[in-house]
Design a protein around this motif. Sequence first.
Motif, short mmCIF file in Angstrom:
data_model
loop_
_atom_site.label_atom_id
_atom_site.label_comp_id
_atom_site.label_asym_id
_atom_site.label_seq_id
_atom_site.Cartn_x
_atom_site.Cartn_y
_atom_site.Cartn_z
N UNK A 148 -13.53 1.47 30.43
CA UNK A 148 -14.18 0.94 29.23
C UNK A 148 -13.78 1.85 28.06
N UNK A 149 -13.30 1.22 26.96
CA UNK A 149 -12.90 1.97 25.78
C UNK A 149 -13.88 1.67 24.64
N UNK A 150 -14.47 2.71 24.11
CA UNK A 150 -15.39 2.55 22.98
C UNK A 150 -14.77 3.26 21.78
N UNK A 151 -14.58 2.51 20.70
CA UNK A 151 -14.00 3.12 19.49
C UNK A 151 -14.79 2.68 18.27
N UNK A 152 -14.74 3.52 17.26
CA UNK A 152 -15.38 3.19 15.98
C UNK A 152 -14.51 3.77 14.87
N UNK A 153 -14.24 2.96 13.88
CA UNK A 153 -13.38 3.42 12.78
C UNK A 153 -13.76 2.71 11.50
N UNK A 154 -13.40 3.34 10.39
CA UNK A 154 -13.54 2.68 9.09
C UNK A 154 -12.41 1.66 8.96
N UNK A 155 -12.74 0.49 8.52
CA UNK A 155 -11.71 -0.55 8.43
C UNK A 155 -11.92 -1.37 7.17
N UNK A 156 -10.84 -1.50 6.41
CA UNK A 156 -10.88 -2.35 5.21
C UNK A 156 -10.15 -3.65 5.51
N UNK A 157 -10.80 -4.77 5.29
CA UNK A 157 -10.21 -6.09 5.54
C UNK A 157 -9.66 -6.61 4.22
N UNK A 158 -8.31 -6.65 4.12
CA UNK A 158 -7.66 -7.10 2.88
C UNK A 158 -7.83 -8.60 2.68
N UNK A 159 -7.72 -9.31 3.78
CA UNK A 159 -7.80 -10.76 3.72
C UNK A 159 -8.75 -11.25 4.80
N UNK A 160 -9.44 -12.37 4.57
CA UNK A 160 -10.36 -12.89 5.59
C UNK A 160 -9.68 -13.06 6.94
N UNK A 161 -10.39 -12.74 8.00
CA UNK A 161 -9.88 -12.87 9.37
C UNK A 161 -10.61 -14.00 10.04
N UNK A 162 -9.85 -14.92 10.59
CA UNK A 162 -10.46 -16.03 11.30
C UNK A 162 -10.52 -15.70 12.78
N UNK A 163 -11.71 -15.62 13.31
CA UNK A 163 -11.89 -15.34 14.72
C UNK A 163 -13.11 -16.07 15.22
N UNK A 164 -13.87 -15.45 16.11
CA UNK A 164 -15.13 -16.06 16.52
C UNK A 164 -16.01 -16.27 15.29
N UNK A 165 -16.05 -15.26 14.42
CA UNK A 165 -16.65 -15.38 13.09
C UNK A 165 -15.53 -15.32 12.06
N UNK A 166 -15.80 -15.81 10.86
CA UNK A 166 -14.88 -15.62 9.74
C UNK A 166 -15.24 -14.31 9.06
N UNK A 167 -14.41 -13.29 9.23
CA UNK A 167 -14.69 -11.96 8.70
C UNK A 167 -14.16 -11.89 7.28
N UNK A 168 -15.07 -11.67 6.35
CA UNK A 168 -14.72 -11.70 4.94
C UNK A 168 -14.12 -10.36 4.50
N UNK A 169 -13.44 -10.40 3.39
CA UNK A 169 -12.82 -9.21 2.82
C UNK A 169 -13.88 -8.16 2.49
#
Length: 776
Positions: free
Chosen positions: A541-562
């Motif tokens: 099992x890999x557990x990770x946490x990081x700061x992440x900036x979303x430049x453009x919306x990501x379409x996945x299970x949810x629509x992840x907004x910028x």
Amino acid sequence: MKKKKILVVDNHPVMLKLMNKLLGGEGHEVWTAQDGLSALNILKTSVPDTVFVDLVMPNISGDKLCRIMRGMSKLKDTHIVILSAIAAEQDIDLDDLGADACIAKGSFDNMTRHVLAVLDQLDQGVSHDQSRQIMGLEDIYQRDITKELLASKKHFEVILDYMCEGILELNRQGEILYSNAAAISFIGIQEEKLLGSGFTELFHETHRQRIEDLLEATSDVPQEISDTSPARLNGNYVALSFLPIKDEWNETIIVIVHDVSERKRAKEALQASEHRFKSLSQNAPDIIYTLDLNGCFTYVNPAWERIMGHGVEEVTGKSFTDFARQEDVKGYLRYFKQIKAGKEMTEDITGPLIHEDGSTRLFSISGAPNLEEGRTIGIVGLLKDITEQQRLQNQLQQAEKMEAIGTVAGGVAHDLNNILAGVVSYPELLLMQISQDSPLRKPMLTIQKSGEKAAAIVQDLLTLTRRRAAVTEVVNLRDIIADYLESPEHQKLQSYHDTIQVETNIESKLLNILASPVHLSKTVMNLVSNAAEAMAEGGEIFISAENRYVDRPIRGYDDIQEGDYVALTVSDTGIGISSEDIKKVFEPFYTKKNMGRSGTGLGMAVVWATMKDHNGYIDVQSSEGKGSTFTLYFPVTRRESDKHRSLLSLEDYAGRGELVLVVDDVEEQREIASESLVILGYCVTSVSSGEQAVEYMKTNSADLLVLDMIMDPGIDGLETYKRILEYCPGQKAVIATGFSETKRVKKVQELGAGAYIKKPYLLEKIGLAVRAELDK
């Protein structure tokens, strides 16, 4: 006898000489013309008292000349005398011709006597009936062949006048000698003005040289101006046929005028319609297609390539079913068969087609017969991509279902709480009264633990119901993860799954989030527990946490907004999840775990509810046999917790008043970067696009650029830096991006830029990068 100005029109030169001698000898002023065209040219500048006209002449016949002259107002007082050898063979209607007298040509002696007599009668004002009698018939006999020729000539003139095409006769100089009724009507000029005028003068100057060249070439062979490139005549489009004619008198050119205005307008309307269709088709958001009767594509618009990935040339000629799944082929063929049979399709059908990358896109498919002259030659239709619409609809249905389940769960939790009050409370009271060696103690402890487990389930149900975290505070996910890994719950999990290894990778400068620590901890626990259950044979099992900036919306299970997020990822190497199960994995009571040992099926539902409570997003990546990855996106907060402070002081990376230009297309990101740099002691200017940055650097300077890598629309960071280097060689810069290091980032660095800052912006991170680059 009063002296007169007399015009004699006759094509025979001997007759002109005799008449000139006769009338000149009487003291009259005599003008002569060999044909009607020459006569009209004289009449342009002169007004005779009397005109003698022969009826049979080339280049405008005598009868036509008479009618033209009688229509000219300046000749209203001019007497017209017909002097013709055919007076005996043809019934001459003087009123129709507008003539005042008629003399039949015979012996010159008799004709001389009649000419002088007519002049004397006209001069004396003899009565109308007497002057209009035909003179000189006594020595003229009728000739049947001449009579037949005259009848034939009249017959052909009638035919020409009733033809819908315009017929014109021109001399070699391009002057009009004859025009039928259709040509006169079409050109819109009175016959007396039309005859004798230049044919090319009827056309716009842009066509004249072209027509002059064709007239010159017509001396050898016929020429034409076709309807594909017509000329303009009196506001209409015309096609012209030029035919050379040679007879005993001279050479002329017959011009046939075809009115192609309607055809031209229809063609232009068709072209305009085709242009509108092409424009509509080229820019249409949906796919427009045509199929032949075999179901093969004969046309698709550019939307196909944008939506389906294949080039248009790859599609043309292929069957519609080449892009369908095998299980859908029969349905499509049945639909198209009904269309070809003429059945009106009132509703579209819905079905998937295979994208170039192997995935499927869902379409609403419509079609209708493609008709040509009333005959079905194929099918024309529309493919509307509803993949995204269907996905959003599924998401809405899922959310509504979860809301409904939450409402039910709330009612159940309320009733269970009342029931469990005794089960949880009384065992504790009873245990206080039971001795340590009592045989009832063990059963009572079992009841107490069971009650506590039931109470925990009730709390999960309440989480589904509440839809908003009860208490939120500034927390750091790093602490939550660390606390969970040392908790009794995790130790218990490891005791159940002793073949599983847990690895972590937590970013050292993790941003804070606003969250409920209790719910956040339970979310981590449920994700890890879910991963463990997927690896019955052991794994990692890999557990990770990081700061992440979303430049453009990501379409996945949810629509992840910028935006800026802390991303928590839990991955496993287990059995994976099928595409069908992914849709249900967050539903309450849906589980494939061992009930009683591993949980109730509420764990992932609680994760879903917690993320909605925290305005976060979920992304799931999994396939059967290849493990699963759950990524949770928590919006960051710039508020700080009192527990954590930077170990470095501001003086370690403070500015010294240098000017920094921040280039970022997102306003919030520009503001964060600018405010951070101002706090550190820099002078800051910001722009919202690469183009603005280039224009700024043309007339200004900056010690350093903080350059966003991805800017949409417009040029990106690489292109921006290239253009700025043209004006400012050696310009210092650092690159900012929400993605990992890419080839384009490396290219910018190869051009001279320094390190890249991975978004979201942190005060210490941006300060150290800027300071390091300026100190080089």
